[in-house]
Design an enzyme around this catalytic site. Structure first.
Site, PDB file in Angstrom:
ATOM      1  N   THR A 293       0.820  -1.210   0.000  1.00 18.17           N
ATOM      2  CA  THR A 293       0.000   0.000   0.000  1.00 18.17           C
ATOM      3  C   THR A 293       0.859   1.268   0.000  1.00 18.17           C
ATOM      4  O   THR A 293       0.523   2.252  -0.666  1.00 18.17           O
ATOM      5  CB  THR A 293      -0.945   0.005   1.205  1.00 18.17           C
ATOM      6  OG1 THR A 293      -0.176  -0.224   2.396  1.00 18.17           O
ATOM      7  CG2 THR A 293      -2.001  -1.079   1.079  1.00 18.17           C
ATOM      8  N   PHE A 421      -7.028   4.495   5.696  1.00 18.67           N
ATOM      9  CA  PHE A 421      -6.475   3.413   6.521  1.00 18.67           C
ATOM     10  C   PHE A 421      -7.575   2.598   7.198  1.00 18.67           C
ATOM     11  O   PHE A 421      -7.321   1.899   8.170  1.00 18.67           O
ATOM     12  CB  PHE A 421      -5.520   3.989   7.568  1.00 18.67           C
ATOM     13  CG  PHE A 421      -4.312   4.654   6.972  1.00 18.67           C
ATOM     14  CD1 PHE A 421      -3.204   3.913   6.586  1.00 18.67           C
ATOM     15  CD2 PHE A 421      -4.292   6.024   6.767  1.00 18.67           C
ATOM     16  CE1 PHE A 421      -2.097   4.516   6.027  1.00 18.67           C
ATOM     17  CE2 PHE A 421      -3.196   6.636   6.200  1.00 18.67           C
ATOM     18  CZ  PHE A 421      -2.085   5.889   5.821  1.00 18.67           C
ATOM     19  N   CYS A 428      -5.689   0.274  10.187  1.00 16.50           N
ATOM     20  CA  CYS A 428      -4.297  -0.132   9.955  1.00 16.50           C
ATOM     21  C   CYS A 428      -3.411   0.202  11.151  1.00 16.50           C
ATOM     22  O   CYS A 428      -3.283   1.364  11.540  1.00 16.50           O
ATOM     23  CB  CYS A 428      -3.779   0.565   8.698  1.00 16.50           C
ATOM     24  SG  CYS A 428      -2.044   0.252   8.356  1.00 16.50           S
TER      25      CYS A 428
END
Length: 498
Positions: A293, A421, A428
């Protein structure tokens, strides 16, 4: 640790929307539904996310799609997404795309079901690894890896060659998480081709994506050769991580990095430790999610910087002002790059590299006062469309503008409108790690290079559960030395060593 049973009352396995949305017929769907196949007219199996964005613009903030008899509900309106962020009523749902990765990482942090206790154990053990003190310890290693990137780009600049931006960002972020988290060097910048770990990782992500594009009963037949390749990719990932863990056990401690925490740290309350199989799963989770990512986020940001020279000039001036004559920035100086961070946030707004997250109802409820949901019903939040909601971002939501993230603008927006996120307890865990790394690297590249785009390039987005610019190449040109003399003492003369 044994797995807890799935809570009573919830259907096992995939839960179609028809099971959880009692008024599903009220939710619009694309025209031209085909019996058995569903909403397949005009779609591309390689770009399911971008197809969904196209339908979202046409159908509104809550819509549904049907594929091979499975009904899915998508949400992108800011009001609906904010409601789904209510942790008292909704929780993470492990959707099909993520569940397809469970053969690779099992109950790792990203793929664990809410009822699996290993998630909380791993989260509590590993969270201190992302504290401010830990982040400051990672900073010198991040700089060391970035130095390898600039050496590579210096050689390309000296020879007036372009660079493969997604490829180089993947090398950078893989080496960064591998070295800071696990004390391992993949030697990515010494290779002309991607490391086999990257090839296997991309293979598993692509296979997980493909599983969503074929009828489940036919998958073993239609994906026979792909299944064999996927099994080989998983075996390679497992072997690589098992060797990494064996090396650490035989050599001793690794200065308190993530792997040390996985192997040596007791849970602060229960005294439990991660079992060996779960250690492997968490290592693979961090190596894959920890670089895939971030490499995409950096690649999109570099694309926009190259296309907006006025933004790049403003960001570069900030870097020169904040970092001054220092050969390399100190940890504290990275956080002071507020405009560079805005560039990164705006890139993540337009193309969040983890482009969706799923939420499920903890109890019977009504979404945003409009749509009844039974316990266990779930919806997929389309983050790129949430980030383009004109009610939040204005009629020019497609325009790249980092000033959307200056402090007054951020304060004026409702909560839960920017979610690159994820959200809630399962958001995350490595967010601050990724943001520090990406801001640092953008600052270093802005200080060192002018980045010239290919005028003929038009942004294309590759989907493999995560998003990445396809075919993005830039021409780095070394800046007329402004504040680089000290830096050059640490780096080879451009073109040397080849």
């Amino acid at each position: 640790m044994t797995e807890a049973p799935i809570p009573d009352g919830l259907p096992k396995g995939f839960r179609g929307a028809e099971l959880g949305w009692p008024e599903l017929d009220r939710i619009p769907h694309p025209p031209y539904r085909v019996p058995l196949l569903g909403d397949v007219v005009g779609v591309n199996r390689r770009t399911p996310l971008q197809d969904s964005l196209r339908y979202a613009r046409r159908l509104g903030p809550v819509f549904r799609r049907k594929a091979f008899g499975k009904e899915f509900v998508f949400v992108w309106g800011a009001r609906h997404a904010a409601d789904l962020a209510d942790e008292s009523r909704f929780a993470k749902h492990v959707g099909l795309g993520i569940a397809n990765l469970r053969p690779v990482v099992g109950d790792g942090l990203f793929t664990a079901y809410n009822h699996e206790p290993n998630w909380q154990l791993a989260h509590d053990v590993l969270a201190p690894g992302f504290s401010r003190e830990a982040m400051a310890g990672y900073h010198p290693m991040m700089l060391a890896v970035a130095r390898q990137l600039t050496e590579h780009w210096d050689r390309a600049a000296a020879r007036e060659r372009t660079v493969d931006v997604p490829g180089d960002m993947t090398k950078l972020t893989l080496e960064t998480i591998a070295r800071t988290g696990f004390g391992h060097d993949f030697g990515s910048f010494e290779r002309s081709r991607p490391h086999p770990f990257v090839t296997a990782m991309v293979g598993t992500l692509t296979y997980a994506q493909r599983l969503n594009t074929v009828p489940f009963p036919l998958a073993p037949l239609l994906l026979r050769s792909a299944s064999r390749r996927n099994a080989a990719d998983i075996a390679y990932l497992n072997r690589t991580v098992d060797e990494l863990v064996r090396a650490r056990r035989s050599s001793g401690r690794g200065d308190g990095d993530l792997l040390d925490r996985m192997l040596e740290t007791d849970h602060p309350e229960t005294g439990e430790r991660l079992e060996p199989r779960n250690v492997r799963r968490q290592v693979i989770t961090f190596l894959v999610a920890g670089h895939e990512t971030t490499s995409g986020a950096l690649s999109f940001a570099l694309h926009y910087l190259s296309r907006h020279p006025e933004v790049a000039a403003r960001a570069r001036a900030e870097v020169d002002r904040v970092w001054g004559d220092a050969a390399e920035p100190a940890y504290e100086q990275v956080a002071r790059l507020r405009y560079v961070r805005r560039v990164l946030d705006e890139s993540l707004r337009l193309w969040p590299t983890a482009p969706a997250f799923a939420r499920e109802a903890r109890e019977d409820t009504v979404l945003a006062g409009e749509h009844p949901m039974r316990r266990g019903a779930w919806a997929l939040v389309l983050t790129p469309m949430l980030h383009r909601d004109p009610e939040v971002w204005g009629a020019d939501a497609e325009r790249f503008d980092p000033d959307r993230f200056d402090a007054p603008a951020v304060r004026s927006r409702a909560p839960h409108t920017f979610k690159p996120f994820g959200t809630g307890a399962r958001a995350c865990i490595g967010r601050q790690f990724a943001l520090h790394e990406a801001t640092l690297v953008l600052g270093l590249l802005l200080r060192r290079y002018e980045m010239r785009p290919d005028p003929a390039y038009r942004l294309r987005v590759t989907e493999r559960l995560t998003l990445m610019p396809e075919g993005l190449r830039l021409h780095p040109e070394r800046r007329t030395p402004v504040r680089e003399a000290a830096s050059d003492l640490r780096c080879p003369v451009p073109g040397a060593g080849d």
